[in-house]
Design a protein around this motif. Structure first.
Motif, PDB file in Angstrom:
ATOM      1  N   ALA A  35      -5.687   1.659   0.328  1.00  0.00           N
ATOM      2  CA  ALA A  35      -5.241   1.320  -1.113  1.00  0.00           C
ATOM      3  C   ALA A  35      -4.473   0.341  -1.284  1.00  0.00           C
ATOM      4  N   TRP A  36      -4.426  -0.250  -2.511  1.00  0.00           N
ATOM      5  CA  TRP A  36      -3.294  -0.974  -2.917  1.00  0.00           C
ATOM      6  C   TRP A  36      -2.425  -0.573  -4.084  1.00  0.00           C
ATOM      7  N   PHE A  37      -0.963  -0.801  -4.029  1.00  0.00           N
ATOM      8  CA  PHE A  37      -0.076  -0.460  -5.031  1.00  0.00           C
ATOM      9  C   PHE A  37       0.778  -1.611  -5.580  1.00  0.00           C
ATOM     10  N   ARG A  38       1.169  -1.717  -6.611  1.00  0.00           N
ATOM     11  CA  ARG A  38       2.256  -2.623  -6.865  1.00  0.00           C
ATOM     12  C   ARG A  38       3.335  -1.972  -7.710  1.00  0.00           C
ATOM     13  N   GLN A  39       4.367  -2.737  -7.605  1.00  0.00           N
ATOM     14  CA  GLN A  39       5.619  -2.232  -8.335  1.00  0.00           C
ATOM     15  C   GLN A  39       6.353  -3.469  -8.941  1.00  0.00           C
ATOM     16  N   ALA A  40       6.466  -3.338 -10.196  1.00  0.00           N
ATOM     17  CA  ALA A  40       7.273  -4.802 -10.943  1.00  0.00           C
ATOM     18  C   ALA A  40       8.502  -4.274 -11.128  1.00  0.00           C
ATOM     19  N   ALA A  49      -5.776   0.029  -6.545  1.00  0.00           N
ATOM     20  CA  ALA A  49      -7.270   0.177  -6.174  1.00  0.00           C
ATOM     21  C   ALA A  49      -7.266   0.885  -4.700  1.00  0.00           C
ATOM     22  N   ARG A  50      -8.440   1.334  -4.383  1.00  0.00           N
ATOM     23  CA  ARG A  50      -8.451   2.227  -3.176  1.00  0.00           C
ATOM     24  C   ARG A  50      -9.952   2.106  -2.415  1.00  0.00           C
ATOM     25  N   ILE A  51     -10.034   2.151  -1.356  1.00  0.00           N
ATOM     26  CA  ILE A  51     -11.417   2.048  -0.571  1.00  0.00           C
ATOM     27  C   ILE A  51     -11.554   3.243   0.331  1.00  0.00           C
ATOM     28  N   SER A  52     -12.784   3.557   0.368  1.00  0.00           N
ATOM     29  CA  SER A  52     -13.129   4.694   1.456  1.00  0.00           C
ATOM     30  C   SER A  52     -12.984   4.200   2.952  1.00  0.00           C
ATOM     31  N   TRP A  53     -13.328   5.066   3.876  1.00  0.00           N
ATOM     32  CA  TRP A  53     -13.273   4.670   5.138  1.00  0.00           C
ATOM     33  C   TRP A  53     -14.452   3.684   5.488  1.00  0.00           C
ATOM     34  N   THR A  54     -15.417   3.764   4.927  1.00  0.00           N
ATOM     35  CA  THR A  54     -16.653   2.808   5.661  1.00  0.00           C
ATOM     36  C   THR A  54     -16.885   1.720   4.431  1.00  0.00           C
ATOM     37  N   CYS A  96       0.308  -2.384   0.542  1.00  0.00           N
ATOM     38  CA  CYS A  96      -0.879  -1.685   1.134  1.00  0.00           C
ATOM     39  C   CYS A  96      -0.605  -0.435   1.750  1.00  0.00           C
ATOM     40  N   ALA A  97      -1.338   0.525   1.420  1.00  0.00           N
ATOM     41  CA  ALA A  97      -1.118   1.966   1.955  1.00  0.00           C
ATOM     42  C   ALA A  97      -2.427   2.557   2.640  1.00  0.00           C
ATOM     43  N   ALA A  98      -2.177   3.581   3.397  1.00  0.00           N
ATOM     44  CA  ALA A  98      -3.150   4.262   4.004  1.00  0.00           C
ATOM     45  C   ALA A  98      -2.920   5.647   3.940  1.00  0.00           C
ATOM     46  N   ALA A  99      -4.244   6.409   3.827  1.00  0.00           N
ATOM     47  CA  ALA A  99      -4.207   7.915   4.017  1.00  0.00           C
ATOM     48  C   ALA A  99      -5.392   8.407   4.732  1.00  0.00           C
ATOM     49  N   ARG A 100      -5.298   9.576   5.265  1.00  0.00           N
ATOM     50  CA  ARG A 100      -6.482  10.146   5.988  1.00  0.00           C
ATOM     51  C   ARG A 100      -7.479  10.470   5.043  1.00  0.00           C
ATOM     52  N   TYR A 102      -9.351  10.802   1.126  1.00  0.00           N
ATOM     53  CA  TYR A 102      -9.871  10.346  -0.053  1.00  0.00           C
ATOM     54  C   TYR A 102      -9.268  11.358  -1.335  1.00  0.00           C
ATOM     55  N   SER A 103      -8.245  11.494  -1.872  1.00  0.00           N
ATOM     56  CA  SER A 103      -8.047  12.332  -2.596  1.00  0.00           C
ATOM     57  C   SER A 103      -6.982  11.607  -3.758  1.00  0.00           C
ATOM     58  N   GLY A 104      -5.970  11.997  -3.801  1.00  0.00           N
ATOM     59  CA  GLY A 104      -5.033  11.298  -4.798  1.00  0.00           C
ATOM     60  C   GLY A 104      -4.887   9.895  -4.946  1.00  0.00           C
ATOM     61  N   THR A 105      -4.394   9.439  -6.054  1.00  0.00           N
ATOM     62  CA  THR A 105      -4.071   7.972  -6.226  1.00  0.00           C
ATOM     63  C   THR A 105      -2.466   7.879  -6.482  1.00  0.00           C
ATOM     64  N   GLU A 106      -1.702   8.857  -6.188  1.00  0.00           N
ATOM     65  CA  GLU A 106      -0.277   8.874  -6.440  1.00  0.00           C
ATOM     66  C   GLU A 106       0.369   8.321  -5.100  1.00  0.00           C
TER      67      GLU A 106
END
Length: 123
Positions: A35-40, A49-54, A96-100, A102-106
């Protein structure tokens, strides 16, 4: 955890484009949702945004839908965020962030984070 390093940020005029990259190492990249996050300045970190494993499934924040595209190349252990039609309000540090799963977007749903790359959009 997977290690993440962002690149590609910079200064661009409104209406311009940038492509961010996220290089992963240390674990099998294809095992992670990216996923991508941003902080102003003065604001909380927000989901972009986020994208699944494949790469078969993607989600976007309403504020970037139609302008940004998330992608990944598992063979290169790299994720991307193509940003078009940039606006001054897109100015932020992008993470950029990664998680195992595909659940939340926090932010708390993602265990691995890069150091961030600055994107500045001038008007």
């Amino acid at each position: 955890q997977v290690q993440l390093v962002e690149s590609g940020g910079g200064l661009v005029q409104a209406g311009g484009s940038l492509r961010l990259s996220c290089a992963a190492s240390g674990r099998t990249f294809s095992n992670y949702v990216m996923a991508w996050f941003r902080q102003a300045p003065g604001k909380e970190r927000e989901f972009v945004a986020r994208i699944s494993w494949t790469g078969s499934t993607t989600d976007y924040a309403n504020s970037v839908k139609g302008r940004f595209t998330i992608a990944r190349d598992n063979a290169k252990n790299t994720g991307y965020l193509q940003m078009n039609s940039l606006k001054p309000e897109d100015t932020a540090v992008y993470y950029c962030a990664a998680a195992r799963l595909y659940s939340g977007t926090e932010p708390r749903d993602f265990a691995s984070w890069g150091q961030g790359t600055q994107v500045t959009v001038s008007s």
